[in-house]
Scaffold this motif. Structure first.
Motif, PDB file in Angstrom:
ATOM      1  N   GLY A   1       0.807  -1.214   0.000  1.00 52.99           N
ATOM      2  CA  GLY A   1       0.000   0.000   0.000  1.00 52.99           C
ATOM      3  C   GLY A   1       0.839   1.263   0.000  1.00 52.99           C
ATOM      4  O   GLY A   1       0.452   2.278  -0.595  1.00 52.99           O
ATOM      5  N   MET A   2       2.005   1.199   0.629  1.00 55.31           N
ATOM      6  CA  MET A   2       2.877   2.375   0.658  1.00 55.31           C
ATOM      7  C   MET A   2       3.416   2.711  -0.734  1.00 55.31           C
ATOM      8  O   MET A   2       3.796   3.848  -0.991  1.00 55.31           O
ATOM      9  N   GLY A   3       3.437   1.740  -1.625  1.00 50.48           N
ATOM     10  CA  GLY A   3       3.880   2.011  -2.973  1.00 50.48           C
ATOM     11  C   GLY A   3       2.880   2.840  -3.760  1.00 50.48           C
ATOM     12  O   GLY A   3       3.249   3.543  -4.695  1.00 50.48           O
ATOM     13  N   TYR A   4       1.605   2.753  -3.339  1.00 48.11           N
ATOM     14  CA  TYR A   4       0.547   3.513  -4.019  1.00 48.11           C
ATOM     15  C   TYR A   4       0.410   4.912  -3.455  1.00 48.11           C
ATOM     16  O   TYR A   4      -0.314   5.740  -4.003  1.00 48.11           O
ATOM     17  N   VAL A   5       1.129   5.164  -2.373  1.00 51.45           N
ATOM     18  CA  VAL A   5       1.151   6.485  -1.753  1.00 51.45           C
ATOM     19  C   VAL A   5       2.333   7.250  -2.322  1.00 51.45           C
ATOM     20  O   VAL A   5       3.470   6.773  -2.296  1.00 51.45           O
ATOM     21  N   GLU A   6       2.081   8.442  -2.822  1.00 52.99           N
ATOM     22  CA  GLU A   6       3.120   9.183  -3.534  1.00 52.99           C
ATOM     23  C   GLU A   6       4.343   9.503  -2.683  1.00 52.99           C
ATOM     24  O   GLU A   6       5.455   9.609  -3.197  1.00 52.99           O
ATOM     25  N   GLU A   7       4.159   9.666  -1.385  1.00 49.22           N
ATOM     26  CA  GLU A   7       5.280  10.105  -0.547  1.00 49.22           C
ATOM     27  C   GLU A   7       6.462   9.140  -0.560  1.00 49.22           C
ATOM     28  O   GLU A   7       7.596   9.543  -0.303  1.00 49.22           O
ATOM     29  N   THR A   8       6.243   7.865  -0.829  1.00 51.96           N
ATOM     30  CA  THR A   8       7.363   6.919  -0.823  1.00 51.96           C
ATOM     31  C   THR A   8       8.239   7.050  -2.066  1.00 51.96           C
ATOM     32  O   THR A   8       9.388   6.616  -2.063  1.00 51.96           O
ATOM     33  N   GLY A   9       7.701   7.590  -3.148  1.00 54.80           N
ATOM     34  CA  GLY A   9       8.474   7.758  -4.374  1.00 54.80           C
ATOM     35  C   GLY A   9       8.473   6.562  -5.298  1.00 54.80           C
ATOM     36  O   GLY A   9       8.985   6.641  -6.421  1.00 54.80           O
ATOM     37  N   ALA A  10       7.887   5.432  -4.880  1.00 54.53           N
ATOM     38  CA  ALA A  10       7.874   4.244  -5.739  1.00 54.53           C
ATOM     39  C   ALA A  10       7.003   4.461  -6.966  1.00 54.53           C
ATOM     40  O   ALA A  10       7.318   3.986  -8.069  1.00 54.53           O
ATOM     41  N   ALA A  11       5.899   5.188  -6.789  1.00 51.87           N
ATOM     42  CA  ALA A  11       4.974   5.403  -7.908  1.00 51.87           C
ATOM     43  C   ALA A  11       5.599   6.278  -8.995  1.00 51.87           C
ATOM     44  O   ALA A  11       5.216   6.180 -10.164  1.00 51.87           O
ATOM     45  N   GLN A  12       6.532   7.139  -8.622  1.00 55.97           N
ATOM     46  CA  GLN A  12       7.147   8.010  -9.621  1.00 55.97           C
ATOM     47  C   GLN A  12       7.810   7.200 -10.727  1.00 55.97           C
ATOM     48  O   GLN A  12       7.725   7.558 -11.913  1.00 55.97           O
ATOM     49  N   TYR A  13       8.471   6.113 -10.360  1.00 55.91           N
ATOM     50  CA  TYR A  13       9.141   5.300 -11.376  1.00 55.91           C
ATOM     51  C   TYR A  13       8.131   4.750 -12.382  1.00 55.91           C
ATOM     52  O   TYR A  13       8.387   4.722 -13.587  1.00 55.91           O
ATOM     53  N   PHE A  14       6.970   4.314 -11.870  1.00 49.21           N
ATOM     54  CA  PHE A  14       5.951   3.761 -12.757  1.00 49.21           C
ATOM     55  C   PHE A  14       5.387   4.842 -13.668  1.00 49.21           C
ATOM     56  O   PHE A  14       5.204   4.626 -14.867  1.00 49.21           O
ATOM     57  N   ARG A  15       5.126   6.022 -13.103  1.00 50.37           N
ATOM     58  CA  ARG A  15       4.586   7.117 -13.915  1.00 50.37           C
ATOM     59  C   ARG A  15       5.612   7.599 -14.940  1.00 50.37           C
ATOM     60  O   ARG A  15       5.280   7.871 -16.093  1.00 50.37           O
ATOM     61  N   ASP A  16       6.864   7.718 -14.525  1.00 53.26           N
ATOM     62  CA  ASP A  16       7.911   8.161 -15.448  1.00 53.26           C
ATOM     63  C   ASP A  16       8.138   7.142 -16.566  1.00 53.26           C
ATOM     64  O   ASP A  16       8.415   7.503 -17.714  1.00 53.26           O
ATOM     65  N   ALA A  17       8.010   5.860 -16.229  1.00 48.52           N
ATOM     66  CA  ALA A  17       8.309   4.804 -17.200  1.00 48.52           C
ATOM     67  C   ALA A  17       7.277   4.715 -18.313  1.00 48.52           C
ATOM     68  O   ALA A  17       7.596   4.292 -19.431  1.00 48.52           O
ATOM     69  N   ARG A  18       6.038   5.135 -18.030  1.00 43.61           N
ATOM     70  CA  ARG A  18       4.946   4.794 -18.952  1.00 43.61           C
ATOM     71  C   ARG A  18       5.065   5.439 -20.327  1.00 43.61           C
ATOM     72  O   ARG A  18       4.526   4.922 -21.312  1.00 43.61           O
ATOM     73  N   ILE A  19       5.774   6.545 -20.431  1.00 48.10           N
ATOM     74  CA  ILE A  19       5.937   7.183 -21.739  1.00 48.10           C
ATOM     75  C   ILE A  19       6.895   6.404 -22.636  1.00 48.10           C
ATOM     76  O   ILE A  19       6.816   6.479 -23.865  1.00 48.10           O
ATOM     77  N   THR A  20       7.807   5.648 -22.057  1.00 44.76           N
ATOM     78  CA  THR A  20       8.901   5.077 -22.846  1.00 44.76           C
ATOM     79  C   THR A  20       8.456   4.088 -23.923  1.00 44.76           C
ATOM     80  O   THR A  20       9.096   4.020 -24.973  1.00 44.76           O
TER      81      THR A  20
END
Length: 572
Positions: A412-431
Motif C-alpha cells: 500500500g505504501m507504494g501507491y502512496v506518492e510520498e514513498t516515491g515508488a509510484a514516480q518510477y511507474f509514472r515516469d516509465a509509462r511514456i517510454t
C-alpha cells in the motif's frame, strides 16, 4: 531508505563480457578505452550522479519545470546541477575528439547515461536528446555547422532537440506541414508548430539547437518532400556566440502523467516571420538525416527502461530490507521478519534484478554494435539494424514491468506518492510510446528487419545464439523464434503484423537469455556480485525464458480474429 548507488559492478561486467570492450580498445580509434579509463568514468559518473542528480529526483517530480511567457524555468537546483554536469565533462564522453569530445566508445557513453538516468531519468533526458542532435550533425552537417555547433553541444553548454511531431501528424511524419522558404542567402525562413518536444525550452544552457523537419516550396508529398533544418533558439553572431532571439516560442508545456522534470513543449516557429534556419544535408533528404537521430534515440529510450528498472529495483530493495511485517510462513519462530525474508517478496526482487540485468545486457549489446559499425564492420551494422527495435521495445517493456513490481513490493505504501515508488511507474509509462511506439518497433522487425540482407541478418543472429546456447529452455526458444521467423517471411501483411509484438518479445527474451547465459559463465567467485549474478541468470533462464514459449500461439495466429469484429462493434 537505501540511497541511490550506481550499478558500476554490473556495468563493468556487461561492458567486458557482452560488449567485449577489450576488442574495441584494441582498435586505433578506441585505444583510449583502457580498463583504468573505463573504471574512472564509471566510478566518477557514479559519484556525481549519486551526489548531485539523485537527490533532485523527487523535486523534479513534485516541482518540475514551469512555463512562463518568457520561457520555461527549471528549479534552481537543476540549473546548478546541470552546470556541474557540463563542468565535469560528462557530455563529451562519446563525441569524437575532432569536435571537442573524448572519443570514447558509444558503449561507454551508454553506461554514463545509464547511471545519470537511473539517478534521475527526467533530468537525464536533456543530455540524451543532445546526444541525438550531435549524431545527426556528425553524419549530415556541413563542416561549418559542425565547427560552430558541435563543440558546444559536446560539452552541454548548448542542448539539442528533435522536432518531428505536429498536432495533425503523430506517427505519420509525412503529414507534417511546417514550412521552410529560401531567403536567398543560403538561409531559410521556418514557420510551423511542433508538439511533444522534450526539453524544447529551459534555462539551464546558453542556447538550444532545434533540429526541425519542414517542407520546402513545391516539395513532393509525404516523407520524400521533407528536409531537416538547424534552428537555434538564439542566432549566432560573428563570434559564434548566441546573439539575437530567433523567433522560436514555447507556447505551453504539457501536463503529464510523469516525467515532470522534463518540459514537454509546444513550440511555435516564426510567429513574427523572423525564424531563420539552415539546411542540414540535401534538400528533401530530411528523413535520412532524422533517422540517424531517431535510431540513436531509440537505443537511448531502451536505455531509459534500464534506468527506470535500476532505480525502481534499488528503491524496492531498500524498502524490503527495512520493512518488518509478519512471521515467515511455516517458521516455528512467530516473530515478525523483514519482508525481504518472505518467498513472494524474494521472487519479485529477484525478478526485478534479473529483468534489469537482462535489459542492460540487450541495450549495451546494441551499443557495442554501434561502435563496431562505426569501425566499418558491415555485419555489425546489420546486427544493429536487427536489435534496435528489440532494445527499444523490450527495454521499455521491462522498465514498466519492474517499476510496477517495485510498487507491489512496497504494498500500500507504494501507491502512496510520498514513498516515491509510484514516480518510477509514472515516469516509465511514456517510454513504450515515444520515439516510435513499441508496436511500430514490432512492425519494423517483421516488416523490414526480417528481410534485411535477404533474411541473412536475422539468420546470422539466430546462428550466433545457437552456437553458444546450452540451457535447454533457451535452445528451444531460439528454435521457436527461428521457425516463426521463417513462417512470417512468407505471411501476408495482416498476419505478419498481428504476430509482430509477441514475436518481438520472444526474440528479445531469446537474445537476453543468450547474453545472460554468457554472463553466467563468467560470474565466478564468492563475492556478493557474483552470487547475485548467478542467481539472476538462473532465474532468467529457468523462469522467464519459459514464459516466452507461451507467446508462440499469438505469434503464429492468423489476423482473422482481429477483424471478426466490425470496428463500431468494439463500442458494444
Amino acid at each position: 531508505m537505501m540511497s541511490f548507488t550506481a550499478a558500476v559492478a554490473d556495468q563493468r561486467f556487461v561492458l567486458e563480457h557482452v560488449v567485449r570492450i577489450g576488442e574495441l580498445a584494441a582498435t586505433e580509434r578506441f585505444a583510449a578505452a583502457s580498463p583504468d579509463v573505463v573504471d574512472a568514468v564509471l566510478e566518477g559518473v557514479g559519484q556525481f550522479a549519486s551526489g548531485e542528480w539523485a537527490p533532485l529526483n523527487r523535486e523534479g517530480d513534485t516541482v518540475g519545470a514551469k512555463w512562463s511567457p518568457d520561457g520555461v524555468h527549471m528549479p534552481a537546483s537543476f540549473v546548478k546541477a546541470y552546470k556541474e554536469y557540463v563542468e565535469g565533462g560528462w557530455g563529451t564522453i562519446g563525441v569524437p575528439e575532432d569536435f571537442g569530445g573524448q572519443g570514447l566508445p558509444f558503449a561507454i557513453q551508454t553506461a554514463v547515461l545509464d547511471t545519470l538516468g537511473s539517478a534521475n531519468m527526467g533530468f537525464a533526458l536533456c543530455p540524451t536528446l543532445t546526444v541525438g542532435a550531435i549524431e545527426a550533425l556528425i553524419h549530415h552537417g556541413s563542416p561549418e555547422q559542425q565547427a560552430l555547433y558541435l563543440p558546444h553541444l559536446a560539452t552541454g553548454d548548448w542542448t539539442g532537440t528533435m522536432n518531428l511531431t505536429e498536432p495533425q501528424a503523430g506517427s505519420d511524419v509525412g503529414a507534417l506541414r511546417a514550412t521552410a522558404k529560401p531567403l536567398g542567402d543560403g538561409k531559410w525562413s521556418i514557420k510551423g508548430t511542433k508538439i511533444y518536444i522534450s526539453f524544447g525550452d529551459h534555462d539551464m544552457a546558453d542556447n538550444i539547437v532545434h533540429l526541425v523537419l519542414a517542407r520546402t516550396p513545391d516539395a513532393p508529398a509525404g516523407t520524400r518532400g521533407i528536409s531537416l533544418f538547424l534552428v537555434p533558439k538564439f542566432r549566432l553572431n560573428e563570434e559564434g556566440t548566441p546573439g539575437d532571439f530567433n523567433d522560436v516560442r514555447v507556447v505551453s508545456i504539457e501536463h503529464k502523467m510523469g516525467l515532470h522534470a522534463s518540459p514537454t513543449c509546444v513550440l511555435s516557429f516564426g510567429d513574427h516571420d523572423d525564424c531563420v534556419g539552415e539546411l542540414i544535408g540535401a534538400e528533401h533528404a530530411g528523413m535520412r538525416a532524422m533517422f540517424t537521430m531517431m535510431n540513436n534515440a531509440r537505443l537511448n529510450v531502451g536505455l531509459q527502461g534500464v534506468q527506470i528498472a535500476e532505480g525502481a529495483t534499488q528503491k524496492a530493495v531498500g524498502y524490503a530490507l527495512e520493512r518488518v511485517q509478519s512471521a515467515r510462513a511455516g517458521s516455528p519462530n512467530k516473530e515478525a521478519v523483514r519482508i525481504v525474508d518472505h518467498p513472494d517478496v524474494r521472487r519479485m526482487l529477484l525478478r526485478m534484478k534479473a529483468q534489469t540485468q537482462a535489459a542492460r545486457a540487450l541495450v549495451y549489446y546494441a551499443a557495442g554494435q554501434v561502435d563496431r559499425a562505426g569501425l566499418g564492420d558491415g555485419a555489425a551494422k546489420n546486427r544493429l539494424e536487427v536489435v534496435t527495435p528489440l532494445a527499444k521495445a523490450h527495454g521499455t517493456d521491462i522498465g514498466n514491468e519492474v517499476a510496477s513490481l517495485g510498487i507491489q513490493v512496497h504494498g500500500g505504501m507504494g501507491y502512496v506518492e510520498e514513498t516515491g515508488a509510484a514516480q518510477y511507474f509514472r515516469d516509465a509509462r511514456i517510454t513504450p510510446i515515444y520515439e516510435g511506439t513499441n508496436g511500430i518497433q514490432a512492425a519494423d522487425l517483421v516488416g523490414r528487419k526480417l528481410a534485411l540482407d535477404n533474411g541473412g541478418a536475422f539468420a546470422a543472429l539466430v546462428s550466433d545464439m545457437r552456437a553458444e546456447a546450452e540451457h535447454p529452455e533457451l535452445v528451444a526458444l531460439i528454435d521457436a523464434v527461428d521457425a516463426i521467423a521463417r513462417r512470417l517471411a512468407t505471411a501476408d501483411a495482416d498476419d505478419k503484423l498481428a504476430a509482430s509484438y509477441p514475436f518481438l518479445t520472444m526474440t528479445s527474451v531469446a537474445v537476453c537469455g543468450w547474453l545472460m547465459e554468457r554472463e553466467g559463465r563468467h560470474a565466478t567467485g564468492d563475492e556478493e556480485f557474483a552470487v547475485v549474478k548467478r542467481a539472476s541468470v538462473r532465474f532468467y533462464l529457468d523462469q522467464i525464458v519459459p514464459e516466452a514459449h507461451g507467446l508462440k500461439a499469438a505469434a503464429t495466429a492468423s489476423a482473422e480474429v482481429l477483424y471478426a469484429v466490425p470496428a463500431e462493434a468494439f463500442a458494444a
